[in-house]
Write an enzyme that holds these catalytic residues in place. Structure first.
Site, PDB file in Angstrom:
ATOM      1  N   SER A  73       0.838  -1.195   0.000  1.00  0.00           N
ATOM      2  CA  SER A  73       0.000   0.000   0.000  1.00  0.00           C
ATOM      3  C   SER A  73       0.873   1.245   0.000  1.00  0.00           C
ATOM      4  CB  SER A  73      -0.909   0.011   1.228  1.00  0.00           C
ATOM      5  OG  SER A  73      -1.604   1.242   1.305  1.00  0.00           O
ATOM      6  N   HIS A  86      -1.033  -1.046  -4.270  1.00  0.00           N
ATOM      7  CA  HIS A  86      -2.359  -0.709  -3.762  1.00  0.00           C
ATOM      8  C   HIS A  86      -2.419   0.794  -3.478  1.00  0.00           C
ATOM      9  CE1 HIS A  86      -6.195  -1.835  -1.880  1.00  0.00           C
ATOM     10  NE2 HIS A  86      -5.929  -0.940  -0.960  1.00  0.00           N
ATOM     11  N   ASP A  98      -4.875   3.796  -2.045  1.00  0.00           N
ATOM     12  CA  ASP A  98      -6.099   4.201  -1.357  1.00  0.00           C
ATOM     13  C   ASP A  98      -6.471   5.624  -1.744  1.00  0.00           C
ATOM     14  OD1 ASP A  98      -6.557   1.866   0.196  1.00  0.00           O
ATOM     15  OD2 ASP A  98      -4.973   2.481   1.583  1.00  0.00           O
ATOM     16  N   MET A 147      -9.021   8.443  -0.571  1.00  0.00           N
ATOM     17  CA  MET A 147      -9.888   8.769   0.567  1.00  0.00           C
ATOM     18  C   MET A 147     -10.399  10.206   0.432  1.00  0.00           C
ATOM     19  SD  MET A 147      -7.651   7.221   3.728  1.00  0.00           S
ATOM     20  CE  MET A 147      -6.432   5.936   3.458  1.00  0.00           C
ATOM     21  N   HIS A 182      -8.267   1.522  -4.601  1.00  0.00           N
ATOM     22  CA  HIS A 182      -9.323   1.267  -3.613  1.00  0.00           C
ATOM     23  C   HIS A 182     -10.001   2.597  -3.297  1.00  0.00           C
ATOM     24  CE1 HIS A 182     -10.043   0.112   0.919  1.00  0.00           C
ATOM     25  NE2 HIS A 182     -11.176   0.343   0.281  1.00  0.00           N
ATOM     26  N   MET A 186     -12.172   4.744  -1.253  1.00  0.00           N
ATOM     27  CA  MET A 186     -12.837   4.957   0.036  1.00  0.00           C
ATOM     28  C   MET A 186     -13.486   6.337  -0.003  1.00  0.00           C
ATOM     29  SD  MET A 186     -10.404   3.281   2.981  1.00  0.00           S
ATOM     30  CE  MET A 186      -8.761   3.307   2.301  1.00  0.00           C
ATOM     31  N   MET A 245     -11.968  -5.876   4.103  1.00  0.00           N
ATOM     32  CA  MET A 245     -11.223  -5.081   5.076  1.00  0.00           C
ATOM     33  C   MET A 245     -11.108  -5.877   6.372  1.00  0.00           C
ATOM     34  SD  MET A 245     -10.386  -2.369   3.478  1.00  0.00           S
ATOM     35  CE  MET A 245      -9.625  -1.564   4.906  1.00  0.00           C
ATOM     36  N   GLY A 301      -9.842   3.356   7.030  1.00  0.00           N
ATOM     37  CA  GLY A 301      -9.494   4.749   7.271  1.00  0.00           C
ATOM     38  C   GLY A 301      -9.302   5.161   8.705  1.00  0.00           C
ATOM     39  N   GLU A 302      -9.266   4.217   9.636  1.00  0.00           N
ATOM     40  CA  GLU A 302      -9.085   4.559  11.043  1.00  0.00           C
ATOM     41  C   GLU A 302      -7.709   4.097  11.504  1.00  0.00           C
ATOM     42  OE1 GLU A 302     -12.288   3.145  13.492  1.00  0.00           O
ATOM     43  OE2 GLU A 302     -13.826   3.796  12.068  1.00  0.00           O
ATOM     44  N   ALA A 303      -6.991   4.995  12.153  1.00  0.00           N
ATOM     45  CA  ALA A 303      -5.616   4.711  12.559  1.00  0.00           C
ATOM     46  C   ALA A 303      -5.560   3.860  13.828  1.00  0.00           C
ATOM     47  CB  ALA A 303      -4.867   6.030  12.790  1.00  0.00           C
ATOM     48  N   GLY A 304      -4.413   3.218  14.041  1.00  0.00           N
ATOM     49  CA  GLY A 304      -4.124   2.538  15.292  1.00  0.00           C
ATOM     50  C   GLY A 304      -4.854   1.238  15.521  1.00  0.00           C
ATOM     51  N   ASP A 321      -7.052  -6.538   3.452  1.00  0.00           N
ATOM     52  CA  ASP A 321      -6.374  -5.258   3.692  1.00  0.00           C
ATOM     53  C   ASP A 321      -6.650  -4.815   5.115  1.00  0.00           C
ATOM     54  OD1 ASP A 321      -5.337  -2.693   3.673  1.00  0.00           O
ATOM     55  OD2 ASP A 321      -6.711  -1.913   2.165  1.00  0.00           O
ATOM     56  N   GLY A 322      -5.562  -4.619   5.879  1.00  0.00           N
ATOM     57  CA  GLY A 322      -5.703  -4.078   7.229  1.00  0.00           C
ATOM     58  C   GLY A 322      -4.895  -4.850   8.240  1.00  0.00           C
ATOM     59  N   GLY A 323      -3.710  -4.325   8.592  1.00  0.00           N
ATOM     60  CA  GLY A 323      -2.883  -4.973   9.599  1.00  0.00           C
ATOM     61  C   GLY A 323      -2.246  -6.271   9.141  1.00  0.00           C
ATOM     62  N   GLY A 344       0.930  -2.303   4.147  1.00  0.00           N
ATOM     63  CA  GLY A 344       1.571  -0.998   4.049  1.00  0.00           C
ATOM     64  C   GLY A 344       2.589  -0.783   5.131  1.00  0.00           C
TER      65      GLY A 344
END
Length: 215
Positions: free
Chosen positions: A8, A33, A35, A37, A66, A68, A137, A142-145, A173-175, A195
């Site tokens: 990403s 990839h 994003d 947003m 992608h 968003m 997902m 789109g949310e951090a942390g 996608d995600g972590g 990413g």
């Protein structure tokens, strides 16, 4: 299906982007990839058609875009004209999903649908014969942390079963990192967006670590 790692660009160091893209190419990466947003569908804002056009000039990697964004139909043509090779649209972002898929396919691009964690995979059953990819997902978009949601492994399995014999790629996608990529593969995914893990430290070593788990 072939396993594909899709770094990403959102996780890249934009100050050294050309150098990092070259490292990806040298390590047999085929997809990038991207994003997009809008600050509405998700809180953050990132990239757009101009950035896609820039990336297209900088790399030979296929651009996996992608969206968003709310009402993606508003920017579909601009994104495709800019050089997207495949476009994924959120099920939750538009009332015109079938129309979006049709427009993408008419432009000879690969079309996919994205599901946020809480969206039922069965919502896709009426478009399965029109799409090339499903992006699941594994965190809230789109949310951090956030960390990878292990409960999404069941969703990957159920989505793969839903696809049946259709030639549909399942992307996650995600972590995604070297602790969970093999679990996603075993559940039925074959495209893996990463990413933060890939771009943190030695990119080549991080790609090798992911490939080792996949193999």
């Amino acid at each position: 299906m072939q396993n594909i790692i899709a770094p990403s660009v959102f996780g890249a160091d934009l100050g050294n982007l050309k150098e990092q893209l070259t490292i990806l190419e040298q390590n047999n990466i085929q997809w990038l990839h991207v994003d997009v947003m809008d600050g509405h569908f998700v809180e953050k804002m990132a990239f757009g058609p101009d950035h896609i056009r820039m990336l297209k000039k900088m790399t030979s990697l296929k651009l996996d875009v992608h969206l968003m964004v709310e009402k993606p139909e508003r920017i579909l043509d601009a994104v495709m004209d800019a050089g997207a090779d495949m476009v994924t649209v959120h099920q939750e972002s538009t009332a015109r999903l079938a129309s979006c898929i049709e427009r993408i396919k008419k432009n000879n691009k690969k079309a996919g649908v994205v599901l946020s964690p809480a969206t039922d995979e069965n919502s896709l059953k009426y478009v399965l014969d029109q799409i090339d990819m499903i992006l699941l997902m594994t965190i809230n978009p789109g949310e951090a942390g956030q960390s990878f949601h292990p409960s999404m492994l069941d969703k990957i399995r159920q989505t793969r079963e839903l696809c049946g014999a259709r030639d549909i790629q399942i992307e996650v996608d995600g972590g995604i990192d070297n602790t969970n990529i093999a679990l996603c593969q075993k559940a039925g995914a074959n495209v893996f967006v990463s990413g933060g893990f890939i771009f943190r430290g030695d990119i080549a070593q991080n790609i090798a670590a992911l490939n080792e788990q996949l193999n």
